[in-house]
Design a protein around this motif. Structure first.
Motif, PDB file in Angstrom:
ATOM      1  N   GLY A  27       0.817  -1.213   0.000  1.00 21.41           N
ATOM      2  CA  GLY A  27       0.000   0.000   0.000  1.00 21.41           C
ATOM      3  C   GLY A  27       0.846   1.255   0.000  1.00 21.41           C
ATOM      4  N   VAL A  28       1.971   1.213   0.729  1.00 24.78           N
ATOM      5  CA  VAL A  28       2.888   2.365   0.761  1.00 24.78           C
ATOM      6  C   VAL A  28       3.522   2.571  -0.604  1.00 24.78           C
ATOM      7  CG1 VAL A  28       4.957   3.315   1.846  1.00 24.78           C
ATOM      8  CG2 VAL A  28       3.314   2.015   3.216  1.00 24.78           C
ATOM      9  N   PHE A  29       4.019   1.463  -1.194  1.00 21.79           N
ATOM     10  CA  PHE A  29       4.644   1.569  -2.513  1.00 21.79           C
ATOM     11  C   PHE A  29       3.654   2.065  -3.565  1.00 21.79           C
ATOM     12  CE2 PHE A  29       7.510  -1.989  -0.886  1.00 21.79           C
ATOM     13  CZ  PHE A  29       8.490  -1.100  -0.493  1.00 21.79           C
ATOM     14  N   SER A  30       2.419   1.565  -3.497  1.00 21.08           N
ATOM     15  CA  SER A  30       1.408   1.948  -4.491  1.00 21.08           C
ATOM     16  C   SER A  30       1.135   3.440  -4.444  1.00 21.08           C
ATOM     17  CB  SER A  30       0.108   1.167  -4.244  1.00 21.08           C
ATOM     18  OG  SER A  30       0.323  -0.224  -4.383  1.00 21.08           O
ATOM     19  N   GLU A  31       1.136   4.018  -3.242  1.00 19.83           N
ATOM     20  CA  GLU A  31       0.875   5.454  -3.139  1.00 19.83           C
ATOM     21  C   GLU A  31       2.067   6.274  -3.592  1.00 19.83           C
ATOM     22  OE1 GLU A  31       0.001   8.807   0.303  1.00 19.83           O
ATOM     23  OE2 GLU A  31      -0.741   6.766   0.561  1.00 19.83           O
ATOM     24  N   LEU A  32       3.266   5.840  -3.211  1.00 21.29           N
ATOM     25  CA  LEU A  32       4.458   6.625  -3.534  1.00 21.29           C
ATOM     26  C   LEU A  32       4.815   6.564  -5.014  1.00 21.29           C
ATOM     27  CD1 LEU A  32       6.795   5.821  -0.501  1.00 21.29           C
ATOM     28  CD2 LEU A  32       5.437   7.881  -0.902  1.00 21.29           C
ATOM     29  N   MET A  33       4.435   5.489  -5.696  1.00 23.87           N
ATOM     30  CA  MET A  33       4.858   5.304  -7.079  1.00 23.87           C
ATOM     31  C   MET A  33       3.932   5.952  -8.098  1.00 23.87           C
ATOM     32  SD  MET A  33       7.720   3.801  -6.856  1.00 23.87           S
ATOM     33  CE  MET A  33       7.987   3.379  -8.569  1.00 23.87           C
ATOM     34  N   THR A  34       2.901   6.679  -7.647  1.00 21.75           N
ATOM     35  CA  THR A  34       2.011   7.342  -8.592  1.00 21.75           C
ATOM     36  C   THR A  34       1.744   8.771  -8.147  1.00 21.75           C
ATOM     37  OG1 THR A  34      -0.185   7.288  -9.613  1.00 21.75           O
ATOM     38  CG2 THR A  34      -0.028   6.439  -7.389  1.00 21.75           C
ATOM     39  N   TYR A  35       1.581   9.644  -9.145  1.00 22.18           N
ATOM     40  CA  TYR A  35       1.222  11.037  -8.886  1.00 22.18           C
ATOM     41  C   TYR A  35      -0.290  11.241  -8.897  1.00 22.18           C
ATOM     42  CZ  TYR A  35       6.081  12.460  -9.590  1.00 22.18           C
ATOM     43  OH  TYR A  35       7.428  12.612  -9.473  1.00 22.18           O
ATOM     44  N   GLN A  36      -1.046  10.216  -9.206  1.00 19.44           N
ATOM     45  CA  GLN A  36      -2.483  10.397  -9.409  1.00 19.44           C
ATOM     46  C   GLN A  36      -3.244  10.516  -8.097  1.00 19.44           C
ATOM     47  OE1 GLN A  36      -4.154   7.828 -12.524  1.00 19.44           O
ATOM     48  NE2 GLN A  36      -2.069   7.262 -13.088  1.00 19.44           N
ATOM     49  N   HIS A  37      -2.680  10.036  -6.997  1.00 18.70           N
ATOM     50  CA  HIS A  37      -3.339  10.188  -5.706  1.00 18.70           C
ATOM     51  C   HIS A  37      -2.301  10.060  -4.599  1.00 18.70           C
ATOM     52  CE1 HIS A  37      -3.039   5.848  -4.943  1.00 18.70           C
ATOM     53  NE2 HIS A  37      -3.371   5.693  -6.211  1.00 18.70           N
ATOM     54  N   GLY A  38      -2.554  10.710  -3.469  1.00 23.61           N
ATOM     55  CA  GLY A  38      -1.687  10.594  -2.303  1.00 23.61           C
ATOM     56  C   GLY A  38      -0.333  11.249  -2.490  1.00 23.61           C
ATOM     57  N   ASN A  39       0.654  10.775  -1.726  1.00 27.12           N
ATOM     58  CA  ASN A  39       2.001  11.309  -1.748  1.00 27.12           C
ATOM     59  C   ASN A  39       2.822  10.682  -2.868  1.00 27.12           C
ATOM     60  OD1 ASN A  39       2.541  12.989   0.986  1.00 27.12           O
ATOM     61  ND2 ASN A  39       1.100  11.314   1.404  1.00 27.12           N
ATOM     62  N   GLY A  40       3.860  11.404  -3.276  1.00 28.67           N
ATOM     63  CA  GLY A  40       4.744  10.913  -4.314  1.00 28.67           C
ATOM     64  C   GLY A  40       6.138  11.485  -4.144  1.00 28.67           C
ATOM     65  N   PHE A  41       7.055  11.011  -4.980  1.00 29.67           N
ATOM     66  CA  PHE A  41       8.430  11.501  -4.948  1.00 29.67           C
ATOM     67  C   PHE A  41       8.556  12.753  -5.812  1.00 29.67           C
ATOM     68  CE2 PHE A  41       9.064   6.989  -3.917  1.00 29.67           C
ATOM     69  CZ  PHE A  41       9.887   7.097  -2.807  1.00 29.67           C
ATOM     70  N   PHE A  42       9.375  13.719  -5.317  1.00 30.77           N
ATOM     71  CA  PHE A  42       9.643  14.931  -6.069  1.00 30.77           C
ATOM     72  C   PHE A  42      11.132  15.258  -5.958  1.00 30.77           C
ATOM     73  CE2 PHE A  42       5.208  15.207  -4.853  1.00 30.77           C
ATOM     74  CZ  PHE A  42       4.580  15.591  -6.031  1.00 30.77           C
ATOM     75  N   ARG A  43      11.667  15.805  -7.025  1.00 28.16           N
ATOM     76  CA  ARG A  43      13.038  16.311  -7.019  1.00 28.16           C
ATOM     77  C   ARG A  43      12.959  17.835  -7.099  1.00 28.16           C
ATOM     78  NH1 ARG A  43      18.110  14.964  -9.941  1.00 28.16           N
ATOM     79  NH2 ARG A  43      17.116  13.124 -10.788  1.00 28.16           N
ATOM     80  N   VAL A  44      13.554  18.515  -6.144  1.00 28.94           N
ATOM     81  CA  VAL A  44      13.513  19.981  -6.115  1.00 28.94           C
ATOM     82  C   VAL A  44      14.937  20.493  -5.907  1.00 28.94           C
ATOM     83  CG1 VAL A  44      11.140  20.148  -5.292  1.00 28.94           C
ATOM     84  CG2 VAL A  44      13.003  19.966  -3.638  1.00 28.94           C
ATOM     85  N   PRO A  45      15.254  21.651  -6.464  1.00 27.02           N
ATOM     86  CA  PRO A  45      16.602  22.214  -6.278  1.00 27.02           C
ATOM     87  C   PRO A  45      16.796  22.732  -4.839  1.00 27.02           C
ATOM     88  CG  PRO A  45      15.223  23.710  -7.538  1.00 27.02           C
ATOM     89  CD  PRO A  45      14.426  22.461  -7.368  1.00 27.02           C
ATOM     90  N   LEU A  46      18.011  22.682  -4.380  1.00 26.93           N
ATOM     91  CA  LEU A  46      18.330  23.160  -3.044  1.00 26.93           C
ATOM     92  C   LEU A  46      18.338  24.692  -3.033  1.00 26.93           C
ATOM     93  CD1 LEU A  46      19.449  22.346  -0.147  1.00 26.93           C
ATOM     94  CD2 LEU A  46      21.717  22.835  -1.118  1.00 26.93           C
ATOM     95  N   PRO A  47      17.576  25.324  -2.139  1.00 28.39           N
ATOM     96  CA  PRO A  47      17.630  26.788  -2.050  1.00 28.39           C
ATOM     97  C   PRO A  47      19.023  27.257  -1.631  1.00 28.39           C
ATOM     98  CG  PRO A  47      15.690  25.904  -0.922  1.00 28.39           C
ATOM     99  CD  PRO A  47      16.565  24.739  -1.252  1.00 28.39           C
TER     100      PRO A  47
END
Length: 525
Positions: free
Chosen positions: A445-465
């Protein structure tokens, strides 16, 4: 040492076995085969076919209008020129016969051509109309033009073979019927049998007063009469203006009407398919030359639509157009209307440079290469095509981000040597998830949520301020959770090194943050 393991024995056996393998493929046969396989040779033969047919039609026209014999010399010269062209065909067929590895295949492929050269011999002079069968050799040109059509623009190539074949059958039918009607109906029926048009004309004054001449006798067919009879009958579906008088002419008219029905069905099907394609493409609003900063997907399988839906759910890719290159069996796959609006399909081989260039690889930002096992390809063949396509894309546009799907990790070194950005071994990750699901119950269930952007939480890459430079990992982790409700899981250095949950790491300029959040946070500068 036994004979079976003696290297000298093996080498001599191989040498003795070579002639048996290549006996049917001598060097001069190979050279002849390559010579006749050239499109230029086929085009020259096609030009000679047209010349031969033209000479035949002119000969029939002059002969049918010559009642006094004053054009007899011209008819003879035309026949002589035609025989010269036919002799070229005889030489060509003889060389093809010698170059053919399978004689049975030669006769199966060129039997019509062999029949077409029979009028060259005097014993077959009574069957001169058989020369019209040379028209069927033009069908060979369709294959040549079809092979050359890959260099045409995509809008011309769509349905090109179907249109070419339909138009070719139309022209062949009209020309064949014109020549046949001139030959069989180029004379008129009298009370005593068949006489030429000139014979009847010379006795016209006597025939006007004689009651022995049938008032219904048919007029002779000249070139114009035969041509328009063929055209009218082809489109009207009945002999127009009048039915032929000879038995052979009646068979020709039936053939023309049958071809009219066939060509009309082919034309209707081709136009219908074109209209359906146009309606299916309606609403995309995209043209190939308008694509810029887009995504190219090479290949199509059940993962492709999932990838496109993930793009739609993410902020950075939601507005990007997607160009799909794949060899579809028939029509491209049906996808949801909301996805179709930003997609454009190209039915082609994604390993070909012209296909990649048409999809705008020089202007693309991302290229995804899926494993393609269509047509019963093995895993090794699929990975070989993936590697070839990935290396070609990197060569055409080094700035594009390329990610490839492999079935075997051992081939990943080829992609790394070719500077391909990333690759995914699809089968491995499924096994990893299954193992984690067994060892840590409920983790799917954790993997299913993290591996999609369509619902719940996901992974993001953002630049360091810039204000977070030289801060330790744990401080940034705490501030992200406190201020942005995000979890820091990894840091990526400017050199591309990924540090997952590092114990001691101080951020430097150019680092990237890998975080888990419900939406991409705006960290500022």
């Amino acid at each position: 040492m036994s004979a079976s393991t003696d290297p000298r024995h093996s080498a001599s056996s191989q040498k003795r076995s070579v002639p048996a393998v290549v006996a049917g493929s001598r060097p001069w046969q190979q050279r002849l085969g390559k010579f006749f396989a050239r499109p230029g040779v086929e085009l020259i033969i096609g030009g000679l076919v047209l010349i031969s047919v033209g000479l035949t039609l002119i000969e029939f026209t002059v002969a049918s209008n010559d009642g006094t014999g004053e054009h007899e010399q011209l008819v003879y010269q035309l026949a002589l020129a035609n025989d010269s062209v036919t002799m070229v065909f005889v030489v060509e067929l003889a060389l093809r016969f010698m170059a053919a590895r399978s004689k049975r295949r030669f006769f199966r492929e060129y039997w019509i051509d062999l029949i077409a050269v029979l009028p060259l011999f005097r014993v077959f002079r009574v069957a001169r109309a058989v020369r019209l069968l040379r028209l069927l050799r033009l069908l060979r040109l369709f294959g040549v033009v079809s092979r050359l059509s890959i260099h045409f623009p995509e809008v011309m190539r769509r349905g090109f073979v179907e249109y070419l074949f339909t138009c070719g059958m139309l022209v062949l039918t009209v020309l064949f019927a014109t020549g046949a009607m001139m030959y069989f109906e180029g004379q008129r029926e009298t009370a005593t049998g068949y006489a030429t048009e000139t014979d009847v004309a010379s006795n016209s004054s006597d025939a006007a007063d004689s009651s022995d001449v049938d008032s219904d006798e048919a007029a002779a067919f000249g070139f114009q009469d035969a041509f328009w009879f063929s055209v009218y009958s082809l489109f009207a579906g009945e002999p127009i203006p009048n039915a032929p008088r000879t038995l052979a002419g009646k068979f020709v008219s039936v053939f023309v009407m049958f071809m009219g029905l066939t060509i009309f069905a082919m034309f209707t099907g081709t136009v219908s398919a074109f209209m359906v394609e146009r309606l299916r493409m309606e609403g995309t609003g995209m043209q190939w030359d308008e694509l810029f900063n887009h995504v190219i997907i090479c290949g199509w399988n059940n993962k492709a639509e999932i990838i496109i839906r993930e793009f739609r759910a993410s902020r950075g890719f939601s507005e990007k157009a997607v160009a799909v290159i794949s060899q579809f069996e028939g029509e491209p796959p049906q996808v949801a209307a909301d996805l179709r609006k930003q997609m454009i399909f190209l039915n082609d081989d994604f390993t070909r440079i012209p296909a990649l260039e048409q999809a705008g690889v020089h202007r693309a930002s991302t290229c995804i290469i899926l494993s393609d096992r269509h047509g019963g390809r093995s895993e090794q063949d699929a990975d070989a095509r993936t590697i070839l396509a990935a290396l070609t894309v990197e060569k055409l546009n080094p700035a594009v981000y390329t990610c490839a799907e492999l079935l075997n990790r051992s081939y990943g070194t080829h992609l790394q040597v070719g500077n391909v950005n990333d690759f995914v071994v699809s089968g491995e990750y499924g096994a990893y998830l299954l193992a984690h699901a067994c060892m840590n119950k409920g983790m799917i269930g954790v993997f299913s949520e993290l591996m999609t952007y369509q619902h719940g939480n996901g992974f993001f890459r953002v630049p360091l301020p810039a204000s977070w430079v030289d801060r330790p990992f744990v401080d940034v982790l705490t501030e992200l959770k406190h201020r942005h409700d995000a979890i820091l899981v990894a840091a990526e250095t400017p050199q591309g090194r990924m540090l997952v949950n590092p114990r001691d790491h101080r951020f430097s300029a150019g680092d990237q943050l890998i975080i888990i959040a419900e939406r991409e946070p705006q960290l500022g500068s």
